[in-house]
Design an enzyme around this catalytic site. Structure first.
Site, PDB file in Angstrom:
ATOM      1  N   LYS A 173      -8.420  -0.648  -5.379  1.00  0.00           N
ATOM      2  CA  LYS A 173      -8.374  -1.855  -4.694  1.00  0.00           C
ATOM      3  C   LYS A 173      -9.612  -2.392  -4.632  1.00  0.00           C
ATOM      4  O   LYS A 173      -9.641  -3.929  -5.052  1.00  0.00           O
ATOM      5  CB  LYS A 173      -7.377  -0.941  -3.930  1.00  0.00           C
ATOM      6  CG  LYS A 173      -6.119  -0.194  -3.324  1.00  0.00           C
ATOM      7  CD  LYS A 173      -6.006  -0.073  -1.980  1.00  0.00           C
ATOM      8  CE  LYS A 173      -4.851   0.741  -2.994  1.00  0.00           C
ATOM      9  NZ  LYS A 173      -4.906   1.576  -0.767  1.00  0.00           N
ATOM     10  N   GLN A 189      -5.975   3.724   4.270  1.00  0.00           N
ATOM     11  CA  GLN A 189      -5.932   4.526   3.331  1.00  0.00           C
ATOM     12  C   GLN A 189      -4.718   5.612   4.158  1.00  0.00           C
ATOM     13  O   GLN A 189      -5.826   6.446   5.007  1.00  0.00           O
ATOM     14  CB  GLN A 189      -6.904   5.291   2.526  1.00  0.00           C
ATOM     15  CG  GLN A 189      -6.312   6.310   1.273  1.00  0.00           C
ATOM     16  CD  GLN A 189      -5.714   4.699  -0.071  1.00  0.00           C
ATOM     17  OE1 GLN A 189      -5.852   3.794   0.130  1.00  0.00           O
ATOM     18  NE2 GLN A 189      -4.486   5.347  -1.042  1.00  0.00           N
ATOM     19  N   ASP A 217      -0.652  -4.183   3.959  1.00  0.00           N
ATOM     20  CA  ASP A 217       0.077  -3.458   3.446  1.00  0.00           C
ATOM     21  C   ASP A 217       1.203  -3.586   3.840  1.00  0.00           C
ATOM     22  O   ASP A 217       2.352  -2.344   3.592  1.00  0.00           O
ATOM     23  CB  ASP A 217      -0.189  -2.216   3.961  1.00  0.00           C
ATOM     24  CG  ASP A 217      -1.143  -0.859   3.262  1.00  0.00           C
ATOM     25  OD1 ASP A 217      -1.048  -0.920   2.664  1.00  0.00           O
ATOM     26  OD2 ASP A 217      -2.197  -0.194   3.272  1.00  0.00           O
TER      27      ASP A 217
HETATM   28  N1  GUN Z   1      -1.369   5.485   0.711  1.00  0.00           N
HETATM   29  C1  GUN Z   1      -0.505   6.221  -0.597  1.00  0.00           C
HETATM   30  N2  GUN Z   1       0.135   4.386  -0.897  1.00  0.00           N
HETATM   31  C2  GUN Z   1      -0.679   4.057  -0.052  1.00  0.00           C
HETATM   32  C3  GUN Z   1      -1.122   2.436   0.476  1.00  0.00           C
HETATM   33  O1  GUN Z   1       0.122   1.340  -0.774  1.00  0.00           O
HETATM   34  N3  GUN Z   1      -1.311   1.940   0.926  1.00  0.00           N
HETATM   35  C4  GUN Z   1      -1.981   2.674   1.669  1.00  0.00           C
HETATM   36  N4  GUN Z   1      -3.153   1.962   2.735  1.00  0.00           N
HETATM   37  N5  GUN Z   1      -2.719   4.213   2.166  1.00  0.00           N
HETATM   38  C5  GUN Z   1      -1.074   4.876   0.785  1.00  0.00           C
END
Ligand code: GUN
Length: 285
Positions: free
Chosen positions: A53, A97, A120
């Site tokens: 990311k 996350q 998100d």
């Molecule tokens: N863990 C798995 N997928 C995601 C996501 O799309 N966003 C976040 N913040 N954590 C995740």
């Protein structure tokens, strides 16, 4: 005949090109879109995701900050960091996350992120906005799946039956809502669904988001269906240790009309939608 592959890398590259152009235009006006990523603990999978990311931000010219904290970080400390990012003018998007360590209340943390920085789309305000058909920030993985459908000419799903397997807040539920807004008839299946195979066989669009390797087998797929594989599962070393999706790719490839690979399918689109949401956040702020 084999299914047509929906290549997430190719589509992501195309969309990221557009995002980079928009980022450059914002920068010319003195605004650099900024994303803060928070990771607690040292889960190898999460570390890879956040690294990807952060790297993706750099490639489109965005500013990003990674806050890597020990797994023992207290909820109070985490909330204090989020509060400071909420008022930081250089940060337009905040991502915590998941999953979080067990001692942290996920709901409290996700609600602490300012709704206008919630790239998100996990804050209740943003979930509610999606529900009433006025989306602000939409969860990145389902948003990426919709981009893939649009790319194959399936923006309007009137008359189509979409089946989503999985009911998570991150994927299954928002995915179903987006499909509904695109005029599909939507069924959400889960571990309590009777005769799952028969339900799946009704799908013109089948979205697999169960987190079980090769769970969707060829007998569960209607010939010609569009199959979108959201799963990313690491097989045990005894089975080769490679990454596979929730779909039994080899067998389903012979039945489906379109199929997303793993890796190189939904994954790159998830990150692309995060970039898109961060750009949108910067534009709004
Ligand atoms: N863990 C798995 N997928 C995601 C996501 O799309 N966003 C976040 N913040 N954590 C995740």
């Amino acid at each position: 005949m084999s299914a047509i592959r929906i290549d997430g890398n190719v589509l992501a590259e195309k969309v990221r090109g557009r995002i980079a152009t928009d980022v450059a235009a914002l920068k010319a006006r003195g605004i650099t879109p900024g994303l803060a990523v928070i990771l607690l603990g040292d889960s190898p999978a999460s570390q890879v995701y956040v690294r990807n990311k952060v790297a993706a931000c750099g490639k489109v010219g965005m500013h990003s900050v990674l806050h890597k904290l020990p797994a023992e970080t207290t909820e109070t400390e985490l909330l204090a960091l989020i509060n400071s990012l909420n008022v930081d003018p250089t940060i337009h998007g905040i991502l915590v996350q998941l999953p979080l360590p067990k001692h942290i209340h996920e709901k409290q943390v996700l609600e602490a992120v300012a709704a206008n920085k919630d790239v998100d789309g996990f804050h209740a305000e943003n979930v509610g906005a999606l529900m009433i058909g006025e989306p602000r920030f939409v969860s990145c993985t389902p948003a990426g799946c919709m981009e893939m459908l649009k790319d194959i000419g399936m923006a309007d799903l009137r008359g189509k039956h979409a089946v989503v397997v999985g009911r998570s807040n991150i994927v299954g539920k928002p995915m179903a809502m987006l499909l509904l807004h695109a005029n599909a008839t939507v069924t959400i299946c889960h571990s309590g669904t009777a005769d799952l195979a028969a339900m799946c066989r009704q799908a013109d669009i089948l979205v697999a988001a169960v987190g079980k390797p090769r769970f969707i087998t060829a007998d569960m797929v209607k010939p010609g269906a569009v199959v979108i594989d959201v799963g990313i599962n690491r097989l045990p070393e005894s089975e080769g240790g490679k990454l596979v999706g929730d779909v039994d790719f080899g067998a389903v490839n012979e039945v489906a009309g379109y199929l997303t690979p793993v890796p190189g399918g939904v994954g790159p689109m998830t990150i692309t939608m995060l970039l898109q949401n961060t750009l949108t956040a910067a534009n709004r702020q």
